[in-house]
Each structure stands twice: as C-alpha cells, then as structure tokens.
Design an enzyme around this catalytic site. Structure first.
Site, PDB file in Angstrom:
ATOM      1  N   HIS A 336       0.829  -1.200   0.000  1.00 41.84           N
ATOM      2  CA  HIS A 336       0.000   0.000   0.000  1.00 41.84           C
ATOM      3  C   HIS A 336       0.865   1.252   0.000  1.00 41.84           C
ATOM      4  CE1 HIS A 336      -3.231   2.796   1.520  1.00 41.84           C
ATOM      5  NE2 HIS A 336      -3.878   2.114   0.592  1.00 41.84           N
ATOM      6  N   CYS A 337       1.992   1.192   0.677  1.00 50.10           N
ATOM      7  CA  CYS A 337       2.883   2.357   0.771  1.00 50.10           C
ATOM      8  C   CYS A 337       3.474   2.762  -0.575  1.00 50.10           C
ATOM      9  CB  CYS A 337       4.032   2.065   1.740  1.00 50.10           C
ATOM     10  SG  CYS A 337       3.531   1.740   3.432  1.00 50.10           S
ATOM     11  N   VAL A 338       3.623   1.813  -1.498  1.00 52.53           N
ATOM     12  CA  VAL A 338       4.308   2.120  -2.760  1.00 52.53           C
ATOM     13  C   VAL A 338       3.346   2.326  -3.926  1.00 52.53           C
ATOM     14  CG1 VAL A 338       6.397   0.910  -2.045  1.00 52.53           C
ATOM     15  CG2 VAL A 338       4.676  -0.323  -3.391  1.00 52.53           C
TER      16      VAL A 338
END
Length: 356
Positions: A336-338
């Site tokens: 999700h962070c990337v």
C-alpha cells in the site's frame, strides 16, 4: 492544465470527494526503486519483489511507472517485459508514492487531484524530488489540480467512501507536519478538500514505524461498514497494548449515520523482524485493493496463511493474492505504501471554473 490555490473554490465546493480504494481504477501509479543505500543493501531483492507486484497489478489494470534515470528504466523494462506498463522519466528520491504522490478526487465521472506538500514524514529523509511527483502526474495527465500548503500523506488517512475518514494522532498531530492544525482543524480541512463528513482518530501505530504510525499499517476499511485492524497475540510485545487500545476504540466508533462498524481482527506477523535500524514494522494491513484483486504482503511467516484466510471473505469478487514483501519491508513499508490509485473517469481540466 489548471492550478487551483487555497483561495480558489475547494474540491468539496465544486462537488469533488475522495473515492474509496475499492472503487474502479483507471491505473495504479508506482515508482521504481533505485538507491541501494536507502534499501540497506537489499536493492536487488526489492526490485525482484517490485517486479512481481507490478506484473500482478498489470494483469488487472494499467500501471504508470515512474523511473528516475536511464539505469532504472532499463532495469524495470527488463524485468517487466510485456507487462501493461507505461514509463515516465522523472526525478525521485524514493518510491513511497502513497505518501509523496497525489490524492485523486472525483465528481461523477470527472477526476482531478490534490497536490499536498510532502516532507518525508517530518524531514526524516531527502524529499525535494518526491515533493514534485503530484505536479508531474498532473502534467502527464493534463489534469486540473489543487495546490495545498499543508503536509498530508496518503498512508496517514483511510476513507470509506461514505463520508468517514480514519487517522492516527501519532502521525497527524506531530509538530513536524502541520503544527498549527488541531483535530478540529484537520476535520475542517479534509471536509473542504476530500469531502469527509466525519474524521475518526486512533492513538498510534506500530513500534519503530518511521511514518509515526500511519493508519495503513494497522487499520483499513474494506467496505463502507467494515474495518480490519491489526492485533498482536503476545502480551509482552510492545505492539500488544496499543493494538488493543485501537481495537477497543474502533468498537465504539460509528459511521456518518451513527451506526457501529463491523471490526475484524487481523493478526500481525508472528516473528519479530530486525533490520539495519532496529525492529521492522511488518503488517498484513498494508494490502492494496485494485480492479478485481487484492495483493497482501507475505513475510515467510507463520501467520502469512492465516492473514489471507481472514481477508479473503472480506473481498467477494476479488482475487486475494499473497506476494513476497520480505525485502521490501527493509525500507519500512509494503504494497500500500508504494502504490497510488488513479480512479476511473475522465480527466477533469477545470476550464469551466473562474479562478480568483
């Protein structure tokens, strides 16, 4: 391409709001990892996991991939041959596009974006190039957008698509982001910009999370009425008590209509992972929802399979796919962070609005 300033009509005033992640996507935006030092010597492994992630996403929807230089583009093209990927050459400091990238808003079938400030989670890393990513994306798409002076990271906010947002005090209320903004100030800001009617707050996140406790590492909406939240089974673990406090708080929260949420417990990985700078924050909550799929990080951990079993019933009609993230977590985040979703719809150019 139309720029809106804070003095111009806000997104909410023009009928725009942030759609939930499970709404249809036009594409997913990512950056390609390039700096071995930032990855503590794990760049080759990280690139291998990135390639598997991108190839999986590209089976379901187009991928827009930012590459910072010739070597990055050459490496990505070699690993992603024949995948549904469009390449963009643009300077990058790092690859956490959930936080450095734009947040898209939609009105009917029209899609615009908001360019928030990015300061690498309170100045922890270099960020000048990453702070330019939303402006680049807007230019590449020819999309009208709002330039905001506030720092806001996409990983710090969850929305349910029905007027509710969820965040953590440990992140939003740090004095290195927007020191003059209170809880009420954030609620007003996110109402004006993202159309949120109600902003809910948890206390904090995982131990040694350099984002100061992003919500997307612990608690996620999976529908308008259902949340999953991370829990730690070991009472002696530093994450046990804060996750229990979050669980109790969520059970008391209600949606925009005053109805309680369904709260589903999601285990944290069983094994403690150590990295170059201490404990790592692996979590299954950092999954990414796309068109017909959900990708869930896996860590060669005893709880990997259990996490997939918890999540699969929550996403009917979507393939819930576990992918390796053991190298990626060395940088402090996961899928999700990337990623940053671009909602489906036509590019809004903002020509009909009279600017101040």
């Amino acid at each position: 391409m139309t720029h809106f300033s804070p003095a111009d009509p806000s997104p909410h005033a023009l009928g725009f709001a942030m759609p939930p992640e499970w709404a249809p996507h036009a594409a997913t935006w990512l950056g390609w990892p390039a700096d071995d030092e930032l990855w503590f010597g794990h760049l080759a492994g990280v690139r291998s996991e990135f390639a598997e992630l991108i190839k999986t996403i590209a089976r379901f929807e187009p991928v827009q991939l930012i590459v910072r230089d010739e070597e990055s583009e050459r490496d990505a093209r070699l690993r992603l041959e024949d995948a549904n990927v469009t390449y963009h050459r643009q300077a990058l400091d790092d690859v956490w596009l959930r936080d450095s990238g734009p947040i898209f808003v939609r009105r009917g079938q029209q899609v615009g974006l908001i360019n928030w400030r990015f300061n690498a989670w309170g100045g922890k890393f270099e960020f000048e190039n990453d702070n330019q990513v939303p402006e680049y994306v807007a230019g590449a798409l020819g999309m009208a957008h709002w330039d905001r002076p506030e720092v806001l990271e996409g990983g710090g906010l969850e929305v349910n698509g029905a007027g509710v947002g969820l965040t953590t005090r440990s992140c939003f209320l740090t004095d290195t982001r927007n020191p003059d903004l209170t809880e009420a100030g954030y609620a007003a800001l996110l109402q004006q910009t993202l159309g949120l009617e109600k902003l809910l707050w948890l206390g904090g996140g995982l131990e040694n999370d350099h984002t100061d406790g992003h919500i997307d590492t612990i608690t996620r909406f999976v529908s308008e009425t259902t949340l999953v939240t991370s829990v730690e089974s070991d009472p002696d673990d530093a994450n046990f008590a804060p996750m229990q406090r979050n669980l109790a708080a969520l059970r008391e929260m209600t949606d925009a209509s005053g109805q309680p949420f369904t709260v589903v417990e999601l285990p944290l990985p069983a094994a403690r992972l150590e990295g170059a700078e201490g404990r790592l924050p692996p979590t299954y909550a950092n999954f990414y929802i796309g068109n017909g799929f959900v990708v869930v990080p896996q860590y060669h951990d005893a709880n990997d399979k259990k996490a997939l079993e918890v999540l699969r019933p929550l996403f009917p009609g979507r393939q819930v796919i576990g992918l390796p993230s053991r190298q990626l977590i060395e940088g402090g985040g996961s899928f999700h962070c990337v990623t940053q979703q671009q909602p489906a719809g036509e590019v809004w150019r903002g020509k009909e609005v009279e600017l101040s």
